[in-house]
Design a protein around this motif. Structure first.
Motif, PDB file in Angstrom:
ATOM      1  N   LEU A  14     -85.502  44.598 -69.684  1.00  0.00           N
ATOM      2  CA  LEU A  14     -84.542  45.280 -68.826  1.00  0.00           C
ATOM      3  C   LEU A  14     -83.589  44.251 -68.227  1.00  0.00           C
ATOM      4  O   LEU A  14     -84.004  43.344 -67.501  1.00  0.00           O
ATOM      5  CB  LEU A  14     -85.272  46.029 -67.709  1.00  0.00           C
ATOM      6  N   LEU A  15     -82.300  44.375 -68.540  1.00  0.00           N
ATOM      7  CA  LEU A  15     -81.328  43.431 -68.009  1.00  0.00           C
ATOM      8  C   LEU A  15     -81.097  43.633 -66.519  1.00  0.00           C
ATOM      9  O   LEU A  15     -80.749  42.695 -65.804  1.00  0.00           O
ATOM     10  CB  LEU A  15     -80.003  43.558 -68.766  1.00  0.00           C
ATOM     11  N   GLY A  16     -81.303  44.870 -66.045  1.00  0.00           N
ATOM     12  CA  GLY A  16     -81.292  45.146 -64.623  1.00  0.00           C
ATOM     13  C   GLY A  16     -79.975  44.838 -63.941  1.00  0.00           C
ATOM     14  O   GLY A  16     -78.895  44.976 -64.509  1.00  0.00           O
ATOM     15  N   LYS A  80     -90.517  49.335 -59.751  1.00  0.00           N
ATOM     16  CA  LYS A  80     -90.300  48.423 -60.874  1.00  0.00           C
ATOM     17  C   LYS A  80     -88.987  47.668 -60.707  1.00  0.00           C
ATOM     18  O   LYS A  80     -88.910  46.464 -60.962  1.00  0.00           O
ATOM     19  CB  LYS A  80     -90.290  49.234 -62.179  1.00  0.00           C
ATOM     20  N   MET A  81     -87.938  48.377 -60.247  1.00  0.00           N
ATOM     21  CA  MET A  81     -86.642  47.742 -60.038  1.00  0.00           C
ATOM     22  C   MET A  81     -86.735  46.662 -58.964  1.00  0.00           C
ATOM     23  O   MET A  81     -86.192  45.565 -59.113  1.00  0.00           O
ATOM     24  CB  MET A  81     -85.603  48.782 -59.635  1.00  0.00           C
ATOM     25  N   ILE A  82     -87.451  46.942 -57.874  1.00  0.00           N
ATOM     26  CA  ILE A  82     -87.602  45.974 -56.784  1.00  0.00           C
ATOM     27  C   ILE A  82     -88.334  44.726 -57.267  1.00  0.00           C
ATOM     28  O   ILE A  82     -87.925  43.592 -56.986  1.00  0.00           O
ATOM     29  CB  ILE A  82     -88.344  46.611 -55.594  1.00  0.00           C
ATOM     30  N   SER A  83     -89.414  44.934 -58.026  1.00  0.00           N
ATOM     31  CA  SER A  83     -90.192  43.786 -58.505  1.00  0.00           C
ATOM     32  C   SER A  83     -89.434  42.957 -59.533  1.00  0.00           C
ATOM     33  O   SER A  83     -89.694  41.762 -59.682  1.00  0.00           O
ATOM     34  CB  SER A  83     -91.517  44.272 -59.109  1.00  0.00           C
ATOM     35  N   ASP A  84     -88.472  43.580 -60.230  1.00  0.00           N
ATOM     36  CA  ASP A  84     -87.724  42.875 -61.275  1.00  0.00           C
ATOM     37  C   ASP A  84     -86.503  42.133 -60.751  1.00  0.00           C
ATOM     38  O   ASP A  84     -85.961  41.269 -61.455  1.00  0.00           O
ATOM     39  CB  ASP A  84     -87.265  43.863 -62.361  1.00  0.00           C
ATOM     40  N   LYS A  90     -87.457  40.337 -67.114  1.00  0.00           N
ATOM     41  CA  LYS A  90     -87.727  41.720 -66.696  1.00  0.00           C
ATOM     42  C   LYS A  90     -88.212  42.494 -67.915  1.00  0.00           C
ATOM     43  O   LYS A  90     -87.418  42.998 -68.706  1.00  0.00           O
ATOM     44  CB  LYS A  90     -86.458  42.341 -66.119  1.00  0.00           C
ATOM     45  N   VAL A  91     -89.518  42.591 -68.062  1.00  0.00           N
ATOM     46  CA  VAL A  91     -90.113  43.157 -69.271  1.00  0.00           C
ATOM     47  C   VAL A  91     -90.903  44.414 -68.919  1.00  0.00           C
ATOM     48  O   VAL A  91     -91.561  44.487 -67.878  1.00  0.00           O
ATOM     49  CB  VAL A  91     -91.035  42.129 -69.953  1.00  0.00           C
TER      50      VAL A  91
END
Length: 311
Positions: A14-16, A80-84, A90-91
């Motif tokens: 995930l490029l996020g 998940k977004m916060i942790s990444d 970001k996998v």
């Protein structure tokens, strides 16, 4: 999961939200506070409706279910977004990605049915008040919630059943902070045009159809009130304003992603922050500040807590 063995890709990257370190820290704190607000605000509404007998009515039963669903909607992506945000790598695993997609669309389907049920509830309360309690019986309210889950599961599985069997043999970078059908289909090792059409026809039709059905119901309510009250729409507008605000906030990103041709830019991932983080956080505020019954219930709860502590 037997269909997974045709895929060579075991995980997606995930490029996020790629940005400067200082901005990442700011975003992490911001989304952490938003998520905390989502959990506390929505669960507080559920708790308040459960413990206050004055709120044991069809409208607040549906509102409690909507608040509970908002917790699940945001929990599918925001943690998940916060942790990444601070992670360089970001996998998400293939199974984790498919699970996230499935839950996003199940919860989305439930949310749409609940919003329709709440619009129907307001129509009866305003246009047919004498028949309201007979029509919106406890059994009917439970049926609305059950129907929401059935629609959500059917909606998700009708797309999930073919996406999970697509061959993924090379590209695994998703320009987003979460998994969803449009981004995943573009990574498949085949021409995904027909699958994109299926998703657009399914999710796009469901989003746009529900949105316009809700708008028409609100217009019909306002016209009915206008005819009966000689042009005085103030009470109806106060009653419907919270619902209309939530509907616009929820459906705008959905229609942008699913009704339009599949986006090639990263704009959609920023719009969907509205669905996963901003709207669930605003819902408790919207329904609290614009609802006299909820405000009075909060005052009753405060007095009860004060009495239990000091008396």
């Amino acid at each position: 999961m037997d269909g997974l063995n045709v895929s060579m890709v075991s995980e997606f990257m995930l490029l996020g939200l790629s940005t400067a370190w200082e901005t990442k820290v700011f975003l992490m704190l911001t989304f952490s506070l938003l998520y905390l607000g989502i959990i506390l605000g929505n669960l507080f509404i559920v708790f308040l409706i459960v413990v206050d007998s004055h709120l044991h009515s069809p409208m607040y039963f549906l509102l409690a279910n909507l608040s509970f669903n908002d917790v699940w909607v945001s929990s599918t992506t925001v943690p998940k977004m916060i942790s990444d945000i601070l992670n360089e790598c970001k996998v998400i695993t293939f199974q984790g990605c498919m699970t996230q997609i499935c839950f996003i669309h199940i919860m989305g389907g439930v949310e749409m049915v609940l919003l329709i049920a709440m619009a129907f509830d307001r129509y009866l309360a305003i246009c047919k008040p004498l028949h309201y309690l007979n029509i919106m019986s406890p059994k009917k309210c439970v049926s609305f919630v059950a129907l929401g889950w059935v629609v959500g599961v059917v909606h998700a599985m009708s797309q999930f059943s073919f996406v999970i069997n697509l061959p993924f043999c090379g590209p695994n970078k998703i320009d987003s902070f979460y998994c969803d059908f449009p981004r995943i289909i573009k990574l498949a090792c085949l021409d995904g045009a027909k699958f994109e059409f299926v998703v657009a026809a399914n999710s796009g039709f469901m989003s746009m159809g529900t949105f316009f059905l809700l708008l028409l119901s609100y217009v019909f309510i306002l016209i009915t009130v206008w005819k009966r009250s000689s042009g005085d729409l103030s009470k109806a507008l106060v009653t419907l304003s919270a619902h209309i605000t939530v509907v616009v906030l929820f459906f705008t990103p959905c229609m942008f992603l699913y009704v339009w041709p599949f986006p090639t830019s990263s704009v959609d991932k920023y719009l969907f922050i509205a669905d996963f983080a901003i709207t669930p956080a605003l819902n408790p505020v919207i329904y609290t500040l614009r609802n006299k019954d909820i405000l009075i219930a909060i005052q009753r709860l405060g007095k009860r807590i004060h009495y239990d502590i000091f008396c």
